[in-house]
Design an enzyme around this catalytic site. Structure first.
Site, PDB file in Angstrom:
ATOM      1  N   HIS A 125       0.822  -1.218   0.000  1.00 49.44           N
ATOM      2  CA  HIS A 125       0.000   0.000   0.000  1.00 49.44           C
ATOM      3  C   HIS A 125       0.849   1.259   0.000  1.00 49.44           C
ATOM      4  O   HIS A 125       0.362   2.331   0.360  1.00 49.44           O
ATOM      5  CB  HIS A 125      -0.959  -0.018   1.200  1.00 49.44           C
ATOM      6  CG  HIS A 125      -1.985  -1.115   1.101  1.00 49.44           C
ATOM      7  ND1 HIS A 125      -2.777  -1.501   2.153  1.00 49.44           N
ATOM      8  CD2 HIS A 125      -2.322  -1.920   0.073  1.00 49.44           C
ATOM      9  CE1 HIS A 125      -3.563  -2.499   1.772  1.00 49.44           C
ATOM     10  NE2 HIS A 125      -3.304  -2.779   0.514  1.00 49.44           N
ATOM     11  N   ASN A 224      -3.200 -12.604  15.848  1.00 49.51           N
ATOM     12  CA  ASN A 224      -4.126 -11.493  16.019  1.00 49.51           C
ATOM     13  C   ASN A 224      -4.823 -11.689  17.357  1.00 49.51           C
ATOM     14  O   ASN A 224      -5.253 -12.805  17.648  1.00 49.51           O
ATOM     15  CB  ASN A 224      -5.158 -11.524  14.869  1.00 49.51           C
ATOM     16  CG  ASN A 224      -5.938 -10.231  14.767  1.00 49.51           C
ATOM     17  OD1 ASN A 224      -6.355  -9.665  15.792  1.00 49.51           O
ATOM     18  ND2 ASN A 224      -6.127  -9.744  13.563  1.00 49.51           N
TER      19      ASN A 224
HETATM   20  N1  APR Z   1      -0.887  -7.340  17.396  1.00 55.91           N
HETATM   21  C1  APR Z   1      -1.460  -7.970  16.329  1.00 55.91           C
HETATM   22  N2  APR Z   1      -2.662  -7.614  15.810  1.00 55.91           N
HETATM   23  C2  APR Z   1      -3.305  -6.593  16.411  1.00 55.91           C
HETATM   24  C3  APR Z   1      -2.787  -5.887  17.527  1.00 55.91           C
HETATM   25  C4  APR Z   1      -1.519  -6.311  18.015  1.00 55.91           C
HETATM   26  N3  APR Z   1      -0.948  -5.708  19.069  1.00 55.91           N
HETATM   27  N4  APR Z   1      -3.693  -4.930  17.891  1.00 55.91           N
HETATM   28  C5  APR Z   1      -4.722  -5.018  17.030  1.00 55.91           C
HETATM   29  N5  APR Z   1      -4.502  -6.019  16.145  1.00 55.91           N
HETATM   30  C6  APR Z   1      -5.342  -6.450  15.024  1.00 55.91           C
HETATM   31  C7  APR Z   1      -6.813  -6.122  15.145  1.00 55.91           C
HETATM   32  O1  APR Z   1      -7.494  -7.148  15.856  1.00 55.91           O
HETATM   33  C8  APR Z   1      -7.234  -6.090  13.665  1.00 55.91           C
HETATM   34  O2  APR Z   1      -7.645  -7.377  13.238  1.00 55.91           O
HETATM   35  O3  APR Z   1      -4.892  -5.746  13.886  1.00 55.91           O
HETATM   36  C9  APR Z   1      -5.950  -5.709  12.925  1.00 55.91           C
HETATM   37  C10 APR Z   1      -5.993  -4.326  12.320  1.00 55.91           C
HETATM   38  O4  APR Z   1      -6.957  -4.346  11.298  1.00 55.91           O
HETATM   39  P1  APR Z   1      -7.240  -3.015  10.463  1.00 55.91           P
HETATM   40  O5  APR Z   1      -7.346  -1.856  11.401  1.00 55.91           O
HETATM   41  O6  APR Z   1      -8.365  -3.319   9.525  1.00 55.91           O
HETATM   42  O7  APR Z   1      -5.903  -2.799   9.636  1.00 55.91           O
HETATM   43  P2  APR Z   1      -5.464  -3.550   8.309  1.00 55.91           P
HETATM   44  O8  APR Z   1      -5.961  -4.950   8.285  1.00 55.91           O
HETATM   45  O9  APR Z   1      -3.986  -3.358   8.180  1.00 55.91           O
HETATM   46  O10 APR Z   1      -6.189  -2.703   7.146  1.00 55.91           O
HETATM   47  C11 APR Z   1      -5.850  -3.073   5.823  1.00 55.91           C
HETATM   48  O11 APR Z   1      -7.058  -1.168   5.023  1.00 55.91           O
HETATM   49  O12 APR Z   1      -7.558   0.989   5.531  1.00 55.91           O
HETATM   50  C12 APR Z   1      -6.833   0.196   4.661  1.00 55.91           C
HETATM   51  O13 APR Z   1      -4.856   0.633   3.514  1.00 55.91           O
HETATM   52  C13 APR Z   1      -5.370   0.467   4.791  1.00 55.91           C
HETATM   53  O14 APR Z   1      -3.535  -1.090   4.872  1.00 55.91           O
HETATM   54  C14 APR Z   1      -4.814  -0.804   5.410  1.00 55.91           C
HETATM   55  C15 APR Z   1      -5.818  -1.842   4.980  1.00 55.91           C
END
Ligand code: APR
Length: 256
Positions: A125, A224
């Protein structure tokens, strides 16, 4: 966290010839960087993606969009890689010293994997730390250490080639960088152990890359603290923060 599962996964790491790790915003949470969809403090809990992370939003209000991204750029620069980033980078080094391979694919744009020492990170990204000319696409990395003086920032300001600067990230509705996506799919199709770390697995095509690893017969592990919509696709799940889990896996896999 069941210790036996950690020990089992660590044994898989020690035996694997090619590991792929796909990270999302959760991998940077313990560095103080908000995730996107965590109900409590996720970025999207305050804004709609469409208001800020689309070409249309930039077109309509470049000052608002670039100010929001500049705040995220500065917060990434002021953050530090956490124990999870560091352990993943150490795992990559250790495997490479044994002639094996660890490919790091990330949806994150904070460059914390690289700052933890990871090599050849595939950024699906893009990156907040690089910006580019909105029309020419010319990349710009020597940006101010603090906030831009005004928004929207300009590229080649005051010259006939002046244009708006935008973050070199992938907005909703934009294609992913071809080379990074191609390489990520190639590596996932060849690995024998695949980790999904800190991603809600809702954004494609990143969310679908695990299917290539499954087709290649890889063992798959989701790291996760909470369940995701794809959890049932994984052979194993490690329910906890990556900053705790990866140092333990590293220690168990390579105890010396
Ligand atoms: N360690 C591991 N996982 C974690 C932690 C942690 N300490 N804290 C939270 N999480 C998990 C949450 O449970 C959730 O499932 O990280 C995940 C974050 O998910 P999102 O906020 O949806 O982020 P992401 O999956 O990276 O989003 C994907 O969406 O908005 C777009 O481009 C943006 O790259 C991003 C993409």
């Amino acid at each position: 966290m069941a210790q036996d599962t950690l020990e089992h996964i660590a044994a898989l790491i020690a035996q694997a010839d090619h590991i792929v790790i796909m990270t999302g915003a959760g991998a940077s949470k313990e560095s103080g960087i908000p995730t996107f969809r965590d109900a409590l403090d996720g970025l999207w809990s305050k804004y709609e993606p469409g208001e800020l992370a689309t070409p249309e939003a930039f077109e309509k209000n470049p000052a608002l969009v670039t100010q929001w991204y500049d705040e995220r750029r500065l917060s990434a620069l002021q953050s530090k890689p956490n124990a999870g980033h560091i352990a993943m980078a150490k795992l990559q080094k250790r495997l490479e010293s044994q002639g094996k391979k660890l490919t790091l694919i990330t949806q994150n744009v904070d460059e914390l994997h690289q700052r933890a020492g990871a090599k050849d990170v595939l950024e699906l990204h893009g990156s907040l730390i690089t910006w580019r000319g909105a029309s020419t696409g010319e990349k710009q990395r020597n940006l101010p250490e603090d906030a831009f003086e005004s928004y929207p920032p300009k590229h080649r300001e005051g010259t006939p080639q002046e244009e708006l600067l935008r973050p070199d990230v992938v907005w909703f509705g934009e294609g992913l960088p071809e080379d990074a996506l191609q390489e990520a799919t190639t590596q996932a199709s060849q690995c024998n152990l695949y980790f999904s770390v800190g991603t809600s697995s809702v954004v494609w095509p990143a969310a679908g890359i695990v299917d290539l690893a499954i087709k290649a017969g890889a063992t798959t592990v989701e790291v996760n603290p909470t369940e995701t919509i794809l959890s049932s696709e994984y052979d194993h799940v490690l329910r906890g923060p990556s900053g705790e889990i990866f140092p333990k896996l590293l220690e168990l896999a390579f105890p010396d």
